[in-house]
Motif scaffolding. Structure first.
Motif, mmCIF file in Angstrom:
data_model
loop_
_atom_site.group_PDB
_atom_site.id
_atom_site.type_symbol
_atom_site.label_atom_id
_atom_site.label_comp_id
_atom_site.label_asym_id
_atom_site.label_seq_id
_atom_site.Cartn_x
_atom_site.Cartn_y
_atom_site.Cartn_z
ATOM 1 N N THR A 88 0.827 -1.201 0.000
ATOM 2 C CA THR A 88 0.000 0.000 0.000
ATOM 3 C C THR A 88 0.865 1.257 0.000
ATOM 4 N N ASP A 89 1.982 1.190 0.707
ATOM 5 C CA ASP A 89 2.908 2.328 0.750
ATOM 6 C C ASP A 89 3.438 2.640 -0.649
ATOM 7 N N VAL A 90 3.816 1.611 -1.391
ATOM 8 C CA VAL A 90 4.298 1.821 -2.769
ATOM 9 C C VAL A 90 3.180 2.402 -3.640
ATOM 10 N N SER A 91 1.973 1.877 -3.504
ATOM 11 C CA SER A 91 0.855 2.383 -4.305
ATOM 12 C C SER A 91 0.588 3.851 -4.007
ATOM 13 N N THR A 92 0.658 4.209 -2.748
ATOM 14 C CA THR A 92 0.407 5.602 -2.369
ATOM 15 C C THR A 92 1.435 6.520 -3.005
ATOM 16 N N ARG A 93 2.714 6.105 -2.980
ATOM 17 C CA ARG A 93 3.774 6.956 -3.518
ATOM 18 C C ARG A 93 3.841 6.944 -5.043
ATOM 19 N N PHE A 94 3.658 5.759 -5.627
ATOM 20 C CA PHE A 94 3.866 5.642 -7.079
ATOM 21 C C PHE A 94 2.572 5.623 -7.896
ATOM 22 N N GLY B 53 -1.757 4.899 -8.874
ATOM 23 C CA GLY B 53 -2.643 3.801 -9.215
ATOM 24 C C GLY B 53 -3.522 3.409 -8.058
ATOM 25 N N ASP B 54 -4.421 2.427 -8.292
ATOM 26 C CA ASP B 54 -5.349 2.045 -7.221
ATOM 27 C C ASP B 54 -5.302 0.550 -6.927
ATOM 28 N N PHE B 55 -4.096 0.003 -6.964
ATOM 29 C CA PHE B 55 -3.892 -1.413 -6.632
ATOM 30 C C PHE B 55 -4.320 -1.672 -5.186
ATOM 31 N N PHE B 56 -5.058 -2.755 -4.974
ATOM 32 C CA PHE B 56 -5.445 -3.090 -3.595
ATOM 33 C C PHE B 56 -4.695 -4.329 -3.098
ATOM 34 N N ALA B 57 -4.460 -4.394 -1.800
ATOM 35 C CA ALA B 57 -3.885 -5.592 -1.176
ATOM 36 C C ALA B 57 -4.729 -5.897 0.054
ATOM 37 N N GLU B 58 -5.193 -7.158 0.133
ATOM 38 C CA GLU B 58 -6.112 -7.532 1.224
ATOM 39 C C GLU B 58 -5.659 -8.858 1.810
ATOM 40 N N ASP B 59 -5.431 -8.904 3.118
ATOM 41 C CA ASP B 59 -5.025 -10.177 3.727
ATOM 42 C C ASP B 59 -6.216 -10.831 4.437
ATOM 43 N N LYS B 60 -5.956 -11.910 5.134
ATOM 44 C CA LYS B 60 -6.970 -12.670 5.893
ATOM 45 C C LYS B 60 -8.114 -13.172 5.006
ATOM 46 N N VAL B 61 -7.786 -13.597 3.823
ATOM 47 C CA VAL B 61 -8.794 -14.099 2.895
ATOM 48 C C VAL B 61 -8.778 -15.628 2.957
ATOM 49 N N GLY B 62 -9.933 -16.253 2.921
ATOM 50 C CA GLY B 62 -9.998 -17.715 2.820
ATOM 51 C C GLY B 62 -9.821 -18.101 1.358
ATOM 52 N N HIS C 74 3.553 -0.894 -20.139
ATOM 53 C CA HIS C 74 3.275 0.525 -20.418
ATOM 54 C C HIS C 74 2.069 1.013 -19.636
ATOM 55 N N ARG C 75 1.966 0.640 -18.370
ATOM 56 C CA ARG C 75 0.814 1.042 -17.574
ATOM 57 C C ARG C 75 0.958 2.481 -17.083
ATOM 58 N N GLU C 76 -0.183 3.111 -16.877
ATOM 59 C CA GLU C 76 -0.190 4.443 -16.267
ATOM 60 C C GLU C 76 -0.626 4.295 -14.806
ATOM 61 N N PHE C 77 -0.059 5.118 -13.920
ATOM 62 C CA PHE C 77 -0.400 5.052 -12.495
ATOM 63 C C PHE C 77 -0.797 6.443 -12.009
ATOM 64 N N PRO C 78 -2.069 6.794 -12.187
ATOM 65 C CA PRO C 78 -2.512 8.146 -11.849
ATOM 66 C C PRO C 78 -2.368 8.435 -10.355
ATOM 67 N N GLY C 79 -2.166 9.699 -10.059
ATOM 68 C CA GLY C 79 -2.116 10.127 -8.655
ATOM 69 C C GLY C 79 -0.790 9.873 -7.970
ATOM 70 N N ALA C 80 0.277 9.649 -8.744
ATOM 71 C CA ALA C 80 1.584 9.368 -8.141
ATOM 72 C C ALA C 80 2.162 10.596 -7.445
ATOM 73 N N LYS C 81 2.867 10.363 -6.348
ATOM 74 C CA LYS C 81 3.607 11.424 -5.671
ATOM 75 C C LYS C 81 5.060 11.438 -6.139
ATOM 76 N N VAL C 82 5.500 10.308 -6.662
ATOM 77 C CA VAL C 82 6.868 10.165 -7.161
ATOM 78 C C VAL C 82 6.794 9.547 -8.548
ATOM 79 N N ARG C 83 7.544 10.099 -9.479
ATOM 80 C CA ARG C 83 7.561 9.489 -10.808
ATOM 81 C C ARG C 83 9.009 9.331 -11.271
ATOM 82 N N VAL C 84 9.314 8.156 -11.825
ATOM 83 C CA VAL C 84 10.645 7.871 -12.351
ATOM 84 C C VAL C 84 10.569 7.944 -13.871
#
Lengths: 171, 171
Positions: free
Chosen positions: A47-53, A55-64, A149-159
């Motif tokens: 989530t930290d990487v997504s926030t900085r770089f 996009g809206d990738f989600f990560a969810e644990d505790k899944v059966g 060639h994906r786009e990641f909108p809302g990035a705080k850091v771009r390389v």
């Protein structure tokens, strides 16, 4: 839409490998990752990487894992299990590419035997032992539209591409 | 001929990731891996897989990264450093594919700054942070001839593609 389901994750021991799985999934075009284990640390790292770089990738644990797969199939999704015992990717990729909703199941060292029957496809990235991270990367590069060639909108850091140094922009 | 040079490896902490790097290199068409660190355990894990699954992939530790790169270049080899800061793979792969001897430098979290100048190409598999294992896998799939269809002569164990189970032959 492609999502990843990470199974067989052992907290602590698999932390880095599962984080690599999640970041690879994000970078190469998946929408998110379900983790069939309790590991808040991995979720936070991704989530930290997504926030900085961006996009809206989600990560969810505790899944059966079993219910997660069943629900996905009930909603019309296709399930692909990556395993060195499966059909080699080049022989099945054209068919898989026609599917609209794909769940990629990525195991650690051992996976429950049921998964081979529950999956619609068991797919190998070569029938050699190597790495679930490598398998996922090649799979997404072949299946996800424009994986490199994906786009990641809302990035705080771009390389930006640089032939011999680092170009980083803080936004 | 493609070889991998693994730099920045920290014994213990990076054991699993570097083993994944080596097995990915082997499965997807590299000839061997140099490790710029002292880690016999990683060499043994990779050698064990090669012995069982065939082929003649080599793994060598205790290599000095700088001299290893210089020697490779003196012998006419090309050096490709994989980094999220480099040029995106699709933009440079056609040129790299014309090279006969390629050393792929795969770093861990931090790499010496000199490497950006010593490499002939700094190449990104997307400019997003993800995994050196994923980067190497996609790179080899794009660059190594027939990366997903390699033969591994002399195998003691062979896995055959199976749509929903395991077919393993002990030879």
């Amino acid at each position: 839409m492609i999502v990843v389901l990470r199974i067989g994750h052992r907290p602590q021991r698999d932390m880095r490998v599962t984080t690599h799985v999640g970041l690879t999934a994000r970078a190469l075009g998946a929408s998110g990752m379900y983790i069939a284990a309790d590991d808040k640390g991995v979720v936070e790292s991704i989530t930290d990487v997504s926030t900085r770089f961006g996009g809206d990738f989600f990560a969810e644990d505790k899944v059966g894992w079993s219910s997660c797969i069943k629900k996905w199939k009930q909603n019309g999704g296709c399930v692909v299990h990556l395993t060195m015992f499966g059909m080699n990717l080049p022989d099945v990729e054209a068919e898989i590419r026609t599917k609209e909703k794909i769940m990629v199941v990525v195991g650690a060292e051992k996976v429950p035997g049921d998964i081979y029957q529950m999956a619609d496809y068991n797919v190998a990235v070569t029938n050699q032992p190597h790495s679930e991270i490598a398998g996922l990367a090649v799979f997404l590069d072949h299946i996800a539209p424009n994986a490199l060639h994906r786009e990641f909108p809302g990035a705080k850091v771009r390389v930006y591409p640089n032939p011999c140094g680092k170009t980083v922009e803080e936004l």
